[in-house]
Write an enzyme that holds these catalytic residues in place. Sequence first.
Site, mmCIF file in Angstrom:
data_model
loop_
_atom_site.group_PDB
_atom_site.id
_atom_site.type_symbol
_atom_site.label_atom_id
_atom_site.label_comp_id
_atom_site.label_asym_id
_atom_site.label_seq_id
_atom_site.Cartn_x
_atom_site.Cartn_y
_atom_site.Cartn_z
ATOM 1 N N ALA A 90 0.827 -1.214 0.000
ATOM 2 C CA ALA A 90 0.000 0.000 0.000
ATOM 3 C C ALA A 90 0.860 1.263 0.000
ATOM 4 C CB ALA A 90 -0.930 0.004 1.217
ATOM 5 N N HIS A 91 0.671 2.070 -1.027
ATOM 6 C CA HIS A 91 1.425 3.316 -1.119
ATOM 7 C C HIS A 91 0.654 4.286 -2.019
ATOM 8 C CE1 HIS A 91 2.604 1.281 -4.856
ATOM 9 N NE2 HIS A 91 2.950 2.470 -5.325
ATOM 10 N N SER A 92 0.978 5.546 -1.912
ATOM 11 C CA SER A 92 0.429 6.566 -2.798
ATOM 12 C C SER A 92 1.580 7.433 -3.288
ATOM 13 C CB SER A 92 -0.656 7.383 -2.094
ATOM 14 O OG SER A 92 -0.279 7.731 -0.784
#
Length: 327
Positions: free
Chosen positions: A162-164
């Site tokens: 999970a990353h942005s």
Amino acid sequence: MSEIRTDPLTGLTTIFAPERAKRPIAIKSSQGDEDQSAEQIASDPFAEGKEDETEPELFAVRAPGSKPNGPGWSLRVVDNKYPALTPVSTPGSEHDSFGVHEVIVECPHYETHISRLDLASFQNMFYAYRARLRVHRQNPRLQYAIIFKNQGVLGGASLGHAHSQLMVSHVIPEALHREVETAQQYQAEQGTSLFEQLTSDPVLVTEHFDLICPYASRFAFETWLIPRSRGTHFDHSRDEELDDLAAITRRLLKALETILGSHDLNFVIQTPPFPTGDDAGYTWTLRIYPRLAHLAGFELASQMYVNPVFPEQARELLQRELAQEQS
């Protein structure tokens, strides 16, 4: 029956075609729960303990006593190792790609779906976004920033963890120019904000946000969160607004997963160019796009979208699910 609608803010057109939902699909997408294999987890460059596999951290939420670029963090921000924009500059050149491209790693363990993170992780994420935008606002050469998340193959993600991402540039996209100009013109002519019209029939209202399914949603169950303060810039948001944003975004993503099952998605924080005045009539938004199918030739060629779910249907189902979840 089919219906064609044009969004009053973006100017984009959507064809609503409920019958499309009934068509047989012979090719299966890759969406759904990825098997968290030992190989995936072992090769995860964003995992705690592998800090030397990323660029040095620019910002982090850490346990007391932990050292930068080592274990003990809850969130890290690093430069993208494979950036689309770079700090290498060629001033005056039409090919100048000067800018910033950062990655926000949202948890220390391998997790593919942000909806499964706890509330503190959401709070850390939005506070980190604000902090990094405030840093880049100080650079007079940078004019525009966008924060986005790609989750899953259909969402365009290259890594599962999970990353942005945050991209900041001196170039302002034409689509955003049009949105800001449309909002300015509407306010000048009507004496009120266009965002009052957009939020006239919300899915949900919290203390600080209106949650809507846009009138001309491009994607099934597309949702926007719009601050009730009608604040212009995301990085001007107050702590209490970000806390509310964290809570409602987490609730919304969980509700969407209950309705749609495990799915890929994008979300975007659309905030105007840094120089935009607070009197421009424009309001930043968080836009969530569930990705249930690939964009195909018609969409790519026409810039029109085909959506099998009317926003009124999506709103009804979301209202029901959010009410049940709250009870």
